[in-house]
Design a protein around this motif. Sequence first.
Motif, PDB file in Angstrom:
ATOM      1  N   UNK A  89       0.897  -1.305   0.074  1.00 28.41           N
ATOM      2  CA  UNK A  89       0.029   0.114  -0.009  1.00 28.41           C
ATOM      3  C   UNK A  89       0.881   1.308   0.108  1.00 28.41           C
ATOM      4  N   UNK A  90       1.959   1.043  -0.338  1.00 27.03           N
ATOM      5  CA  UNK A  90       3.037   2.188  -0.315  1.00 27.03           C
ATOM      6  C   UNK A  90       3.960   1.900  -1.377  1.00 27.03           C
ATOM      7  N   UNK A  91       4.688   2.974  -2.018  1.00 25.97           N
ATOM      8  CA  UNK A  91       5.403   2.863  -3.344  1.00 25.97           C
ATOM      9  C   UNK A  91       6.357   1.954  -3.208  1.00 25.97           C
ATOM     10  N   UNK A  92       7.017   1.322  -4.366  1.00 26.00           N
ATOM     11  CA  UNK A  92       8.041   0.062  -4.262  1.00 26.00           C
ATOM     12  C   UNK A  92       9.234   0.871  -4.054  1.00 26.00           C
ATOM     13  N   UNK A  93      10.218  -0.210  -3.557  1.00 25.05           N
ATOM     14  CA  UNK A  93      11.485   0.479  -3.010  1.00 25.05           C
ATOM     15  C   UNK A  93      12.438   0.530  -4.531  1.00 25.05           C
ATOM     16  N   UNK A  94      13.505   1.536  -4.346  1.00 26.48           N
ATOM     17  CA  UNK A  94      13.995   1.818  -5.691  1.00 26.48           C
ATOM     18  C   UNK A  94      14.744   0.340  -6.120  1.00 26.48           C
ATOM     19  N   UNK A  95      14.532   0.285  -7.196  1.00 31.25           N
ATOM     20  CA  UNK A  95      15.161  -0.853  -8.259  1.00 31.25           C
ATOM     21  C   UNK A  95      14.102  -1.922  -8.656  1.00 31.25           C
ATOM     22  N   UNK A  96      12.543  -1.881  -8.096  1.00 30.86           N
ATOM     23  CA  UNK A  96      11.994  -2.574  -8.006  1.00 30.86           C
ATOM     24  C   UNK A  96      10.932  -1.930  -9.339  1.00 30.86           C
ATOM     25  N   UNK A  97      10.484  -2.953 -10.010  1.00 27.89           N
ATOM     26  CA  UNK A  97       9.370  -2.441 -11.228  1.00 27.89           C
ATOM     27  C   UNK A  97       8.014  -2.164 -10.414  1.00 27.89           C
ATOM     28  N   UNK A  98       7.378  -0.978 -10.717  1.00 28.97           N
ATOM     29  CA  UNK A  98       6.341  -0.615  -9.770  1.00 28.97           C
ATOM     30  C   UNK A  98       5.049  -0.594 -10.928  1.00 28.97           C
ATOM     31  N   UNK A  99       3.922  -0.977 -10.439  1.00 27.96           N
ATOM     32  CA  UNK A  99       2.630  -0.806 -11.062  1.00 27.96           C
ATOM     33  C   UNK A  99       1.693  -0.464 -10.229  1.00 27.96           C
ATOM     34  N   UNK A 100       1.022   0.754 -10.566  1.00 25.29           N
ATOM     35  CA  UNK A 100      -0.145   1.295  -9.650  1.00 25.29           C
ATOM     36  C   UNK A 100      -1.443   0.668  -9.942  1.00 25.29           C
ATOM     37  N   UNK A 101      -2.338   0.346  -9.205  1.00 20.73           N
ATOM     38  CA  UNK A 101      -3.629  -0.335  -9.381  1.00 20.73           C
ATOM     39  C   UNK A 101      -4.621   0.579  -8.731  1.00 20.73           C
ATOM     40  N   UNK A 102      -5.536   1.174  -9.266  1.00 22.34           N
ATOM     41  CA  UNK A 102      -6.576   1.902  -8.091  1.00 22.34           C
ATOM     42  C   UNK A 102      -7.853   1.061  -8.137  1.00 22.34           C
ATOM     43  N   UNK A 103      -8.224   0.509  -7.025  1.00 21.84           N
ATOM     44  CA  UNK A 103      -9.458   0.006  -6.558  1.00 21.84           C
ATOM     45  C   UNK A 103     -10.228   0.738  -5.835  1.00 21.84           C
ATOM     46  N   UNK A 104     -11.582   0.192  -5.592  1.00 18.84           N
ATOM     47  CA  UNK A 104     -12.310   0.783  -4.736  1.00 18.84           C
ATOM     48  C   UNK A 104     -12.607   0.086  -3.523  1.00 18.84           C
ATOM     49  N   UNK A 105     -12.380   0.826  -2.381  1.00 10.66           N
ATOM     50  CA  UNK A 105     -12.537  -0.027  -1.134  1.00 10.66           C
ATOM     51  C   UNK A 105     -13.811  -0.668  -0.704  1.00 10.66           C
TER      52      UNK A 105
END
Length: 201
Positions: free
Chosen positions: A43-59
Amino acid sequence: MKQHLLLPLSFALACALSSAPALADQVKVYRCQGADGAVALRDTPCKPGQRQEVIEMTRPTDPPASPPGATAPAPTSAAPAPPPPREVVVYRTPPRPMYECTTEEGETYTSDNGDGNPRLVPLWSLGYRDRHSRGGLVPIGNTWIHDSCHQLPQAEVCARLRDRRYEIQRAYHSALQSERHALDKEQRGLDARLDNDCGAD
């Protein structure tokens, strides 16, 4: 003039407040993939060097509470009762008969059939005469005869089978090794017959 400016500002503020809950229902999920290919959801941004993909969801939210006095949903129909166990009937082989036979000399023995031991005897021994001879009894041929037999009651059959089993057990200890094999075989047959014909004991 100031009154005309306040009206649009109040309307814009009201619209912003009404849309705030809708924005609060959105959450961001970060899908992080490391160099080794392992994937983790955060639930927090990825660490440096990791490939990140952001997914928006409805709570997800809880369903609304039922109003007071609302009837509970009807219970689902119960599963059908299992069928009653099948009755298993075991049929025994009908008891085998036993016969007591008597020889011509008066000796008795038991047999599984009522035929009696057949034996060939000369006809003269039965009192037949040759009509053409002058001397009385003469041999004029042979014939088969059988011992007389009668069937024993089932209770007597079981008693004799138990007596024979006891005799085998007594003779077993003093018997030779070659004789024990024959006694073992006979006792197995007796035990099976007692179990089927007499209910064992």
